[in-house]
Design an enzyme around this catalytic site. Sequence first.
Site, PDB file in Angstrom:
ATOM      1  N   ASP A   1      32.739  17.182  -2.142  1.00 15.35           N
ATOM      2  CA  ASP A   1      33.998  17.702  -1.598  1.00 15.35           C
ATOM      3  C   ASP A   1      33.741  18.346  -0.232  1.00 15.35           C
ATOM      4  O   ASP A   1      32.991  19.322  -0.134  1.00 15.35           O
ATOM      5  CB  ASP A   1      34.566  18.736  -2.574  1.00 15.35           C
ATOM      6  CG  ASP A   1      36.046  18.994  -2.385  1.00 15.35           C
ATOM      7  OD1 ASP A   1      36.573  18.677  -1.315  1.00 15.35           O
ATOM      8  OD2 ASP A   1      36.677  19.509  -3.322  1.00 15.35           O
ATOM      9  N   ASP A   2      34.326  17.777   0.808  1.00 16.46           N
ATOM     10  CA  ASP A   2      34.176  18.300   2.182  1.00 16.46           C
ATOM     11  C   ASP A   2      32.754  18.179   2.714  1.00 16.46           C
ATOM     12  O   ASP A   2      32.316  19.011   3.518  1.00 16.46           O
ATOM     13  CB  ASP A   2      34.609  19.768   2.269  1.00 16.46           C
ATOM     14  CG  ASP A   2      36.107  19.972   2.148  1.00 16.46           C
ATOM     15  OD1 ASP A   2      36.838  18.973   1.970  1.00 16.46           O
ATOM     16  OD2 ASP A   2      36.558  21.128   2.229  1.00 16.46           O
TER      17      ASP A   2
ATOM     18  N   CYS B   1      41.548  16.015   1.289  1.00 16.01           N
ATOM     19  CA  CYS B   1      41.057  15.465   0.027  1.00 16.01           C
ATOM     20  C   CYS B   1      42.100  14.824  -0.863  1.00 16.01           C
ATOM     21  O   CYS B   1      41.833  13.763  -1.435  1.00 16.01           O
ATOM     22  CB  CYS B   1      40.258  16.517  -0.729  1.00 16.01           C
ATOM     23  SG  CYS B   1      41.198  17.893  -1.361  1.00 16.01           S
TER      24      CYS B   1
ATOM     25  N   HIS C   1      43.256  17.151  -8.702  1.00 18.39           N
ATOM     26  CA  HIS C   1      44.017  17.442  -7.478  1.00 18.39           C
ATOM     27  C   HIS C   1      45.047  16.361  -7.140  1.00 18.39           C
ATOM     28  O   HIS C   1      45.320  16.079  -5.975  1.00 18.39           O
ATOM     29  CB  HIS C   1      43.065  17.639  -6.290  1.00 18.39           C
ATOM     30  CG  HIS C   1      43.642  18.532  -5.231  1.00 18.39           C
ATOM     31  ND1 HIS C   1      43.223  18.517  -3.920  1.00 18.39           N
ATOM     32  CD2 HIS C   1      44.618  19.475  -5.296  1.00 18.39           C
ATOM     33  CE1 HIS C   1      43.891  19.409  -3.222  1.00 18.39           C
ATOM     34  NE2 HIS C   1      44.747  20.005  -4.037  1.00 18.39           N
TER      35      HIS C   1
ATOM     36  N   ASP D   1      34.839  12.993   0.023  1.00 21.31           N
ATOM     37  CA  ASP D   1      36.275  12.718   0.108  1.00 21.31           C
ATOM     38  C   ASP D   1      36.815  12.790   1.530  1.00 21.31           C
ATOM     39  O   ASP D   1      37.896  12.271   1.809  1.00 21.31           O
ATOM     40  CB  ASP D   1      37.057  13.664  -0.807  1.00 21.31           C
ATOM     41  CG  ASP D   1      36.866  15.134  -0.471  1.00 21.31           C
ATOM     42  OD1 ASP D   1      35.974  15.467   0.341  1.00 21.31           O
ATOM     43  OD2 ASP D   1      37.598  15.974  -1.029  1.00 21.31           O
ATOM     44  N   ASN D   2      36.115  13.449   2.410  1.00 11.98           N
ATOM     45  CA  ASN D   2      36.524  13.509   3.830  1.00 11.98           C
ATOM     46  C   ASN D   2      35.375  14.104   4.619  1.00 11.98           C
ATOM     47  O   ASN D   2      34.324  14.434   4.063  1.00 11.98           O
ATOM     48  CB  ASN D   2      37.802  14.344   4.025  1.00 11.98           C
ATOM     49  CG  ASN D   2      37.821  15.672   3.306  1.00 11.98           C
ATOM     50  OD1 ASN D   2      38.543  15.858   2.342  1.00 11.98           O
ATOM     51  ND2 ASN D   2      36.998  16.609   3.777  1.00 11.98           N
TER      52      ASN D   2
END
Length: 470
Positions: A44-45, A84, A141, A294-295
Amino acid sequence: MSATLSRRAALSLAAAGAGTAALPKGALAAQPGRRPNILFILADDMGYADLSCYGRRDYQTPRLDQLASEGLRFTSAYANSAVCTATRVALITGRYQYRLPVGLEEPLANRENIGLPPEHPTLPSLLRKAGYATALVGKWHLGSLPAFDPLKSGYEHFWGLRGGAIDYFTHASSNGKPDLWDGPTPLAKAGYTTDLLADHAIDVLREFGQRSRPWFMSLHFTAPHWPWETPEDEAEARRLAALGNPEAQFHYDGGSAATYAAMVTRLDLQVGRILDALAASGQADNTIVVFTSDNGGERFSDTWPFSGHKTELLEGGLRIPAIVRWPGVTKPGSTSDAQIISMDWLPTFVAAAGGAADADFAPDGTDLRAALEGGALPERTLFWRYKGHGQQAARKGRFKYLKIEDNTFLFDVVADPLERANLKLRKPDIYADLAQSWAVWDKTMLALDPASYTHGLTGEHTADHYGNDK
């Protein structure tokens, strides 16, 4: 299954890791005629260069580096979005996220009337239809209860969080409420989130290993997303909770390069434990393992050699690490500069499983098998948009069209990955072609205004789940 796993999840971290062993050199070999298991691990990130095999210089990630040495590392992997929720919509549907209201803008996942429509075909539902066992461990999410739930969108088992982030120790979301679940049941469980997710993933893969069905596990870690807490920072978590201010969890006054390093290296350690457990279970030789993000990265990330971060359509906000180990398909220690994107995983995995996409929801992504085997993919144009600062982007070949507010650009992102030299006057035909292609593509997507699309749980709506007028 849930009851069994709940009992197993009570085991300590040490017990969960007992008996695992590192994968022996040369142990991976294809199993002809067997459909592969799929372990999809999402950070994540995480920025492009946050792993040492991608260039991080101030710490090492030996287990993910090892995974890269055993498989293929993509150097031109893109997220579908610079935030995300939108990327997760594309990942699970195999389609541009802008086709669904939940994919239009990040805050939508926190609104009660916006989420992933349960009737929409998804990666887990398509694999389940093909005979796979399916599980999500970690971050969802994609909408809130009661209307939206992983168990309504193809997953047979869910253990994790429903929102965008939780404190690593209290497991409270940014609204201060606990957000850790075993299916529909809230959990009160002590431990560092990264460790707990790894523990449960190990339990799940062992459970799957006792069955005859092939399986798919989405393991969605929260690391290295804020709050900036290492495994030694429980006191800091308690301090934030005592403030009684939901904004505190965003931790604007916290973090450091050292904290970030500890979060990423802990993630690396736990991925290593999972890979050891996979090997010890005898399933590694027939399991596709993917690790990606995710990004692009946020505050403490390394996005070199790119500029930009999360929420920006510059390369640093979109370019991500992506490692694939597929025994018998990927060549150990190989790299690929094929341009891939998050929505490609659905057609790739469904094809590997011998399944088929839903004809009414044809994927926008492409099967990556050719690139994974060391070949090339057909040239295509990839598109992005983001409401903040009116951002637009498209990439075809080595060139990228970019618009930020009223400023437009054309970059050769192969020769100029920092996106410094604007070539739109030097190469007007390429610029015009990409700008026009973006405009044509954009007309096939939902309008940008997310307030125009709700499905009516509150009795006020102008469109259904898909943005179709009602």
